[in-house]
Design a protein around this motif. Structure first.
Motif, PDB file in Angstrom:
ATOM      1  N   ARG A  77      38.002  53.067  35.369  1.00 59.10           N
ATOM      2  CA  ARG A  77      37.177  53.175  36.576  1.00 59.10           C
ATOM      3  C   ARG A  77      37.044  51.786  37.192  1.00 59.10           C
ATOM      4  O   ARG A  77      36.762  50.818  36.494  1.00 59.10           O
ATOM      5  CB  ARG A  77      35.803  53.709  36.233  1.00 59.10           C
ATOM      6  CG  ARG A  77      34.907  53.803  37.442  1.00 59.10           C
ATOM      7  CD  ARG A  77      33.613  54.466  37.106  1.00 59.10           C
ATOM      8  NE  ARG A  77      32.753  54.498  38.270  1.00 59.10           N
ATOM      9  CZ  ARG A  77      31.661  55.220  38.337  1.00 59.10           C
ATOM     10  NH1 ARG A  77      31.308  55.979  37.314  1.00 59.10           N
ATOM     11  NH2 ARG A  77      30.922  55.196  39.410  1.00 59.10           N
ATOM     12  N   ARG A  78      37.233  51.720  38.507  1.00 58.34           N
ATOM     13  CA  ARG A  78      37.039  50.443  39.195  1.00 58.34           C
ATOM     14  C   ARG A  78      35.544  50.223  39.379  1.00 58.34           C
ATOM     15  O   ARG A  78      34.837  51.084  39.898  1.00 58.34           O
ATOM     16  CB  ARG A  78      37.744  50.444  40.550  1.00 58.34           C
ATOM     17  CG  ARG A  78      37.685  49.081  41.195  1.00 58.34           C
ATOM     18  CD  ARG A  78      38.393  48.938  42.513  1.00 58.34           C
ATOM     19  NE  ARG A  78      38.924  50.152  43.055  1.00 58.34           N
ATOM     20  CZ  ARG A  78      40.160  50.263  43.546  1.00 58.34           C
ATOM     21  NH1 ARG A  78      40.978  49.244  43.541  1.00 58.34           N
ATOM     22  NH2 ARG A  78      40.566  51.397  44.063  1.00 58.34           N
ATOM     23  N   LEU A  79      35.076  49.050  38.945  1.00 56.48           N
ATOM     24  CA  LEU A  79      33.663  48.697  39.067  1.00 56.48           C
ATOM     25  C   LEU A  79      33.388  47.848  40.296  1.00 56.48           C
ATOM     26  O   LEU A  79      32.323  47.950  40.894  1.00 56.48           O
ATOM     27  CB  LEU A  79      33.195  47.913  37.836  1.00 56.48           C
ATOM     28  CG  LEU A  79      33.244  48.610  36.490  1.00 56.48           C
ATOM     29  CD1 LEU A  79      32.765  47.662  35.405  1.00 56.48           C
ATOM     30  CD2 LEU A  79      32.406  49.875  36.515  1.00 56.48           C
ATOM     31  N   VAL A  80      34.305  46.951  40.616  1.00 57.83           N
ATOM     32  CA  VAL A  80      34.132  46.013  41.715  1.00 57.83           C
ATOM     33  C   VAL A  80      35.377  46.068  42.578  1.00 57.83           C
ATOM     34  O   VAL A  80      36.493  46.025  42.056  1.00 57.83           O
ATOM     35  CB  VAL A  80      33.921  44.566  41.196  1.00 57.83           C
ATOM     36  CG1 VAL A  80      33.819  43.576  42.346  1.00 57.83           C
ATOM     37  CG2 VAL A  80      32.695  44.485  40.298  1.00 57.83           C
ATOM     38  N   ALA A  81      35.170  46.147  43.881  1.00 55.64           N
ATOM     39  CA  ALA A  81      36.282  46.130  44.834  1.00 55.64           C
ATOM     40  C   ALA A  81      35.903  45.197  45.976  1.00 55.64           C
ATOM     41  O   ALA A  81      35.271  45.610  46.942  1.00 55.64           O
ATOM     42  CB  ALA A  81      36.563  47.536  45.356  1.00 55.64           C
ATOM     43  N   ASP A  82      36.250  43.928  45.831  1.00 65.32           N
ATOM     44  CA  ASP A  82      35.998  42.925  46.868  1.00 65.32           C
ATOM     45  C   ASP A  82      37.313  42.542  47.522  1.00 65.32           C
ATOM     46  O   ASP A  82      38.386  42.898  47.027  1.00 65.32           O
ATOM     47  CB  ASP A  82      35.340  41.680  46.255  1.00 65.32           C
ATOM     48  CG  ASP A  82      33.873  41.907  45.898  1.00 65.32           C
ATOM     49  OD1 ASP A  82      33.259  42.854  46.442  1.00 65.32           O
ATOM     50  OD2 ASP A  82      33.337  41.135  45.084  1.00 65.32           O
ATOM     51  N   ASP A  83      37.225  41.801  48.605  1.00 63.50           N
ATOM     52  CA  ASP A  83      38.443  41.376  49.294  1.00 63.50           C
ATOM     53  C   ASP A  83      39.333  40.495  48.423  1.00 63.50           C
ATOM     54  O   ASP A  83      40.546  40.572  48.507  1.00 63.50           O
ATOM     55  CB  ASP A  83      38.100  40.613  50.581  1.00 63.50           C
ATOM     56  CG  ASP A  83      37.517  41.521  51.652  1.00 63.50           C
ATOM     57  OD1 ASP A  83      37.752  42.745  51.593  1.00 63.50           O
ATOM     58  OD2 ASP A  83      36.817  40.994  52.540  1.00 63.50           O
ATOM     59  N   SER A 165      43.169  39.382  40.932  1.00 64.51           N
ATOM     60  CA  SER A 165      43.052  38.743  42.234  1.00 64.51           C
ATOM     61  C   SER A 165      44.432  38.296  42.704  1.00 64.51           C
ATOM     62  O   SER A 165      45.132  37.600  41.959  1.00 64.51           O
ATOM     63  CB  SER A 165      42.122  37.535  42.157  1.00 64.51           C
ATOM     64  OG  SER A 165      41.962  36.946  43.420  1.00 64.51           O
ATOM     65  N   PRO A 166      44.820  38.693  43.905  1.00 66.20           N
ATOM     66  CA  PRO A 166      44.134  39.656  44.751  1.00 66.20           C
ATOM     67  C   PRO A 166      44.101  41.028  44.083  1.00 66.20           C
ATOM     68  O   PRO A 166      44.786  41.240  43.079  1.00 66.20           O
ATOM     69  CB  PRO A 166      44.983  39.674  46.029  1.00 66.20           C
ATOM     70  CG  PRO A 166      46.337  39.227  45.596  1.00 66.20           C
ATOM     71  CD  PRO A 166      46.117  38.283  44.454  1.00 66.20           C
ATOM     72  N   PRO A 167      43.329  41.970  44.629  1.00 68.63           N
ATOM     73  CA  PRO A 167      43.302  43.311  44.042  1.00 68.63           C
ATOM     74  C   PRO A 167      44.720  43.870  43.895  1.00 68.63           C
ATOM     75  O   PRO A 167      45.606  43.571  44.693  1.00 68.63           O
ATOM     76  CB  PRO A 167      42.487  44.122  45.060  1.00 68.63           C
ATOM     77  CG  PRO A 167      41.586  43.104  45.690  1.00 68.63           C
ATOM     78  CD  PRO A 167      42.431  41.854  45.788  1.00 68.63           C
ATOM     79  N   LEU A 168      44.916  44.672  42.865  1.00 76.94           N
ATOM     80  CA  LEU A 168      46.244  45.222  42.585  1.00 76.94           C
ATOM     81  C   LEU A 168      46.793  46.009  43.775  1.00 76.94           C
ATOM     82  O   LEU A 168      46.097  46.850  44.336  1.00 76.94           O
ATOM     83  CB  LEU A 168      46.191  46.147  41.369  1.00 76.94           C
ATOM     84  CG  LEU A 168      45.867  45.497  40.034  1.00 76.94           C
ATOM     85  CD1 LEU A 168      45.693  46.569  38.961  1.00 76.94           C
ATOM     86  CD2 LEU A 168      46.943  44.509  39.640  1.00 76.94           C
ATOM     87  N   GLY A 169      48.040  45.729  44.105  1.00 77.82           N
ATOM     88  CA  GLY A 169      48.723  46.474  45.147  1.00 77.82           C
ATOM     89  C   GLY A 169      49.820  47.341  44.567  1.00 77.82           C
ATOM     90  O   GLY A 169      50.222  48.345  45.139  1.00 77.82           O
ATOM     91  N   SER A 170      50.313  46.931  43.389  1.00 77.73           N
ATOM     92  CA  SER A 170      51.343  47.701  42.690  1.00 77.73           C
ATOM     93  C   SER A 170      51.419  47.216  41.256  1.00 77.73           C
ATOM     94  O   SER A 170      50.898  46.158  40.922  1.00 77.73           O
ATOM     95  CB  SER A 170      52.711  47.522  43.370  1.00 77.73           C
ATOM     96  OG  SER A 170      53.159  46.187  43.210  1.00 77.73           O
ATOM     97  N   MET A 171      52.065  48.014  40.433  1.00 72.33           N
ATOM     98  CA  MET A 171      52.351  47.643  39.045  1.00 72.33           C
ATOM     99  C   MET A 171      53.725  48.204  38.708  1.00 72.33           C
ATOM    100  O   MET A 171      53.988  49.375  38.936  1.00 72.33           O
ATOM    101  CB  MET A 171      51.316  48.235  38.079  1.00 72.33           C
ATOM    102  CG  MET A 171      49.943  47.644  38.199  1.00 72.33           C
ATOM    103  SD  MET A 171      48.745  48.456  37.106  1.00 72.33           S
ATOM    104  CE  MET A 171      49.352  47.998  35.515  1.00 72.33           C
TER     105      MET A 171
END
Length: 192
Positions: A77-83, A165-171
């Motif tokens: 579960r994502r807890l924090v989603a900041d820029d 960081s930055p938030p995941l865009g792909s894996m």
């Protein structure tokens, strides 16, 4: 540290505010503000991400009630989603594993809050496969090119906190073969 817990459901979309009519002075100020904002949104360092997960691990009242265990696959579960970063809570039952994967160019860190995990990575031609025991209280941090496999080889469940960081865009996922790692697939946020 403030904790921005992501809601279970997306927030209702809000209409954008009407932009004020720019004046020459306001435009210059807005440009300076935009430049400063871009500078402050640079990716966090692995060391800063390690601090984020360690501090959050020390506040179990912020996340322990959210943990679920799944026999099908790791629960997350994502807890924090900041820029500039995001934080994930993950639970692991014995035998569950990520397989070898990268983080799509993001820097990252994780800490084991409860239980114990094992991390596998390639250490280069001289070192081969590295296997690290990661007990509760241990944090690992890594740069944007890091590829690893994290698994629960213990006899009980584990809970971890991960920051990117930055938030995941792909894996991308990899198989370990005699010649090294071979890329097999890629996933994006729509699968999380």
């Amino acid at each position: 540290m403030s904790l921005n817990l992501a809601p279970d459901e997306p927030a209702a979309a809000q209409a954008p505010a009407a932009a004020p009519t720019p004046t020459p002075t306001r435009t210059a100020r807005a440009t300076a503000t935009a430049t400063a904002t871009e500078e402050t949104r640079a990716p966090l360092t692995p060391s800063a991400l390690r601090t984020v997960v360690r501090e959050l691990a020390e506040q179990p009242d912020q996340w322990i009630h959210l943990v679920r265990l799944s026999t099908e696959e790791r629960w997350y579960r994502r807890l924090v989603a900041d820029d500039d970063h995001e934080v994930w809570l993950i639970s692991w039952l014995p035998g569950q594993s990520t397989g070898f994967h990268d983080h799509g160019g993001s820097r990252g860190a994780f800490t084991v809050a409860l239980g114990e995990l094992e991390e596998l990575s390639l250490g280069g031609p001289e070192q081969g496969l590295l296997i690290r025991r990661v007990p509760a209280g241990t944090a690992r941090a890594f740069g944007p090119e890091y590829v690893h496999d994290v698994r629960n080889t213990a006899s009980g469940p584990a809970v971890t906190l991960h920051a990117y960081s930055p938030p995941l865009g792909s894996m991308a996922h990899y198989d370990l073969r005699a010649g090294g790692l071979v890329r097999t697939s890629e996933e994006g946020p729509e699968q999380w």
